[in-house]
Structure formats: C-alpha cells, structure tokens
Write a protein that holds these residues in place. Structure first.
Motif, PDB file in Angstrom:
ATOM      1  N   ASN A 137       4.588  -1.597  -4.225  1.00 45.47           N
ATOM      2  CA  ASN A 137       3.502  -1.088  -5.055  1.00 45.47           C
ATOM      3  C   ASN A 137       3.440   0.428  -4.893  1.00 45.47           C
ATOM      4  OD1 ASN A 137       1.007  -0.493  -6.365  1.00 45.47           O
ATOM      5  ND2 ASN A 137      -0.015  -0.680  -4.373  1.00 45.47           N
ATOM      6  N   ARG A 138       3.749   1.135  -5.952  1.00 49.90           N
ATOM      7  CA  ARG A 138       3.778   2.594  -5.912  1.00 49.90           C
ATOM      8  C   ARG A 138       2.615   3.225  -6.678  1.00 49.90           C
ATOM      9  NH1 ARG A 138       9.106   3.593  -4.163  1.00 49.90           N
ATOM     10  NH2 ARG A 138      10.437   1.766  -4.493  1.00 49.90           N
ATOM     11  N   GLY A 139       1.849   2.413  -7.412  1.00 51.53           N
ATOM     12  CA  GLY A 139       0.855   3.000  -8.289  1.00 51.53           C
ATOM     13  C   GLY A 139      -0.564   2.516  -8.146  1.00 51.53           C
ATOM     14  N   TRP A 140      -0.764   1.285  -7.700  1.00 55.04           N
ATOM     15  CA  TRP A 140      -2.122   0.784  -7.520  1.00 55.04           C
ATOM     16  C   TRP A 140      -2.721   1.364  -6.251  1.00 55.04           C
ATOM     17  CZ3 TRP A 140      -4.398  -1.362 -11.478  1.00 55.04           C
ATOM     18  CH2 TRP A 140      -3.654  -2.074 -12.429  1.00 55.04           C
ATOM     19  N   GLN A 141      -3.728   2.201  -6.414  1.00 56.15           N
ATOM     20  CA  GLN A 141      -4.383   2.836  -5.269  1.00 56.15           C
ATOM     21  C   GLN A 141      -5.294   1.831  -4.593  1.00 56.15           C
ATOM     22  OE1 GLN A 141      -3.448   6.286  -5.506  1.00 56.15           O
ATOM     23  NE2 GLN A 141      -3.801   6.335  -3.307  1.00 56.15           N
ATOM     24  N   ARG A 142      -5.217   1.741  -3.275  1.00 53.32           N
ATOM     25  CA  ARG A 142      -6.034   0.767  -2.551  1.00 53.32           C
ATOM     26  C   ARG A 142      -7.514   1.028  -2.765  1.00 53.32           C
ATOM     27  NH1 ARG A 142      -4.331  -0.051   3.449  1.00 53.32           N
ATOM     28  NH2 ARG A 142      -4.351   2.208   3.295  1.00 53.32           N
ATOM     29  N   HIS A 173       0.818  -1.218   0.000  1.00 51.77           N
ATOM     30  CA  HIS A 173       0.000   0.000   0.000  1.00 51.77           C
ATOM     31  C   HIS A 173       0.851   1.267   0.000  1.00 51.77           C
ATOM     32  CE1 HIS A 173      -3.147  -2.701   2.160  1.00 51.77           C
ATOM     33  NE2 HIS A 173      -3.323  -2.750   0.843  1.00 51.77           N
ATOM     34  N   ALA A 174       1.871   1.298  -0.831  1.00 51.88           N
ATOM     35  CA  ALA A 174       2.797   2.440  -0.842  1.00 51.88           C
ATOM     36  C   ALA A 174       2.442   3.490  -1.886  1.00 51.88           C
ATOM     37  CB  ALA A 174       4.223   1.959  -1.053  1.00 51.88           C
ATOM     38  N   ALA A 175       1.283   3.348  -2.533  1.00 55.66           N
ATOM     39  CA  ALA A 175       0.849   4.366  -3.489  1.00 55.66           C
ATOM     40  C   ALA A 175       0.534   5.661  -2.740  1.00 55.66           C
ATOM     41  CB  ALA A 175      -0.378   3.886  -4.257  1.00 55.66           C
ATOM     42  N   PRO A 176       0.666   6.807  -3.391  1.00 51.57           N
ATOM     43  CA  PRO A 176       0.393   8.092  -2.727  1.00 51.57           C
ATOM     44  C   PRO A 176      -0.984   8.123  -2.073  1.00 51.57           C
ATOM     45  CG  PRO A 176       1.406   8.463  -4.858  1.00 51.57           C
ATOM     46  CD  PRO A 176       1.116   6.988  -4.781  1.00 51.57           C
ATOM     47  N   GLY A 177      -1.002   8.547  -0.803  1.00 54.35           N
ATOM     48  CA  GLY A 177      -2.252   8.677  -0.079  1.00 54.35           C
ATOM     49  C   GLY A 177      -2.687   7.444   0.679  1.00 54.35           C
ATOM     50  N   ASP A 178      -2.014   6.315   0.459  1.00 52.59           N
ATOM     51  CA  ASP A 178      -2.381   5.101   1.194  1.00 52.59           C
ATOM     52  C   ASP A 178      -1.542   4.996   2.476  1.00 52.59           C
ATOM     53  OD1 ASP A 178      -4.418   4.481  -0.542  1.00 52.59           O
ATOM     54  OD2 ASP A 178      -3.239   3.089  -1.742  1.00 52.59           O
ATOM     55  N   ASP A 179      -0.725   3.963   2.629  1.00 50.36           N
ATOM     56  CA  ASP A 179       0.104   3.841   3.837  1.00 50.36           C
ATOM     57  C   ASP A 179       1.319   4.757   3.670  1.00 50.36           C
ATOM     58  OD1 ASP A 179      -1.709   2.041   4.766  1.00 50.36           O
ATOM     59  OD2 ASP A 179      -0.411   0.288   4.655  1.00 50.36           O
ATOM     60  N   GLU A 206      -1.858  -9.270 -11.101  1.00 55.84           N
ATOM     61  CA  GLU A 206      -1.138 -10.537 -10.980  1.00 55.84           C
ATOM     62  C   GLU A 206       0.222 -10.451 -11.666  1.00 55.84           C
ATOM     63  OE1 GLU A 206      -1.706 -15.314 -11.964  1.00 55.84           O
ATOM     64  OE2 GLU A 206      -3.032 -13.832 -12.903  1.00 55.84           O
ATOM     65  N   ASP A 207       0.232  -9.877 -12.862  1.00 54.82           N
ATOM     66  CA  ASP A 207       1.484  -9.769 -13.615  1.00 54.82           C
ATOM     67  C   ASP A 207       2.491  -8.857 -12.924  1.00 54.82           C
ATOM     68  OD1 ASP A 207       0.496 -11.438 -15.587  1.00 54.82           O
ATOM     69  OD2 ASP A 207      -0.200  -9.790 -16.852  1.00 54.82           O
ATOM     70  N   GLU A 208       2.009  -7.731 -12.382  1.00 50.23           N
ATOM     71  CA  GLU A 208       2.915  -6.727 -11.838  1.00 50.23           C
ATOM     72  C   GLU A 208       3.292  -6.970 -10.379  1.00 50.23           C
ATOM     73  OE1 GLU A 208       1.507  -2.944 -14.635  1.00 50.23           O
ATOM     74  OE2 GLU A 208       1.247  -2.842 -12.462  1.00 50.23           O
ATOM     75  N   PHE A 209       2.442  -7.679  -9.633  1.00 51.05           N
ATOM     76  CA  PHE A 209       2.694  -7.808  -8.185  1.00 51.05           C
ATOM     77  C   PHE A 209       2.855  -9.261  -7.742  1.00 51.05           C
ATOM     78  CE2 PHE A 209       1.742  -7.650  -3.639  1.00 51.05           C
ATOM     79  CZ  PHE A 209       2.480  -6.554  -3.237  1.00 51.05           C
TER      80      PHE A 209
END
Length: 224
Positions: A48-53, A21-27, A77-80
């Motif tokens: 994970n820098r881009g998938w928003q929770r 959950h390291a996307a901006p605004g998450d954790d 699945e492919d990216e994570f």
C-alpha cells in the motif's frame, strides 16, 4: 516509480509480503524493505503506497488503515483485500503452504531490531503454528538481528480480530496459510541504504524458513 496506490508483484516463491502502511509518512521505508525483499526472494508482494493510515476510512482524503479488517470496504477492498486473497490463492494452487509476512515499522527501542507477532493472546489465536515462530526467531538471530516475540496482550502480538494478520484465522479460515507480522525498528529503516541492508538480512532468514517442515528446538525468546 510507482503510480498506483497499491502495487502487486508476483513471483514463484510461496511467500507473500504485505506492507499495509507504506504510504509516505506512515511506516517509513517499509516499501523499500518489502520491494527489495521481494526482489531478493523472487516472491509475491502487496504494498500500500497511497492509502494514508487513519482511524476511519475516507475515500476523498485517501485515508484508510490497510492493517484493519474493518477498513476492507469499497475501494480499499478492491485495491488491497481482493489482491491479497487472489495472491494467496495463486500460491496455494501450486504450493501446500502460503507464507504471509506483514511488514510493519515500530519505534526504535534499545536492543530490539524487530518483533515477531503471531497471535499470542487470551485466548491464543496463532496465525502460524508456534514452531514456525521459533524457527523464524532463530533464523533472524542467525542473521545477526536482535529479534523479539510479541507478547500476549502487547502491541506487537498480531492478535486483534481486526488485525490483518488474523484475517485467515478469524475472518476467513485458511489452514494452509501461515502468517506472522514483523515489526521493524526505525533504526533499521533510516534511509534507502540501511533499509535495503535490513532486507538482505531478513531475506537470508526467509529463504531458509520456507525449507523447514518442522523445528523442534525448545526456545524461550524475549518478549515485548
């Protein structure tokens, strides 16, 4: 500066750090903590820098919960997931144990720096052998961090079947994987300087952690 949604880092240390959950605004600032930890430990990391929770996966809005096994479909699945499995495989080919730490953020609570989740529940589904949880607790306390344990049925236990901490237990059983989640207080993630200092404290514990084959001290840590 990272441009990809999910970044991969390799290192010789048999530790894999995962920040779902390291996307901006998450954790907030869990990316900084994970990146700095990986540098200090010279270990593997998946951030994970881009998938928003979100509650549901939506490719068009780049929404996905990378800590939810049911979201490990399609591009997520492919990216994570596939890189997670790949990095795990690379580690176990050269080391008897792959140590996975899922790095999360939690709200600030009095006298709580972080909470260790290891699968306590009904029934228990331990993602690591219980002595490892006790060991990490002791080492974090030795590093002057106020550590707690995720209680059975609590929000920080890492027990849920859909929690990625359970992936190598309830979905793809791998006995040579020992995983736990670390929920880090918002107070330890306020800005880059504080986050990097937090990483330095945690890295001291993790460096010692991987050198143990057993830990027999009986402990009764506080639970949350």
């Amino acid at each position: 500066m990272y441009t990809e949604r999910v970044s991969i880092r390799r290192g010789p240390t048999p530790i894999l750090l995962v920040a779902p959950h390291a996307a901006p605004g998450d954790d907030v600032n869990t990316d900084i903590i994970t990146d700095h930890l990986a540098e200090l430990l010279n270990c593997n990391a998946l951030v994970n820098r881009g998938w928003q929770r979100g509650v549901t996966y939506d490719y068009n809005t780049e929404t996905a919960d990378c800590n939810n096994v049911s979201h490990m479909v399609d591009v997520v699945e492919d990216e994570f997931l596939k890189p997670l499995i790949m990095l795990k495989g690379e580690i176990v080919r050269r080391s008897p144990v792959c140590h996975i730490f899922f790095i999360h953020g939690m709200v600030a609570q009095k006298n709580v720096d972080l909470v260790i989740g290891y699968g306590a529940g009904t029934p228990n589904s331990f993602s690591c052998t219980p002595w490892r949880k006790n060991l990490m607790y002791q080492l974090l306390e030795n590093s002057n961090l106020d550590a707690w344990i995720g209680k059975a049925g609590g929000s920080y236990s890492g027990w849920s079947k859909q929690n990625m901490n359970q992936y190598f237990r309830k979905h793809r059983y791998e006995p040579n994987v020992q995983s736990m989640q670390l929920e880090i207080s918002r107070e330890l993630r306020t800005d880059r300087g504080v986050s990097e200092l937090t990483a330095e404290y945690i890295s001291t514990a993790m460096q010692d952690y991987i050198n143990y084959d057993s830990f027999e001290k009986i402990m009764s840590p506080a639970e949350l």
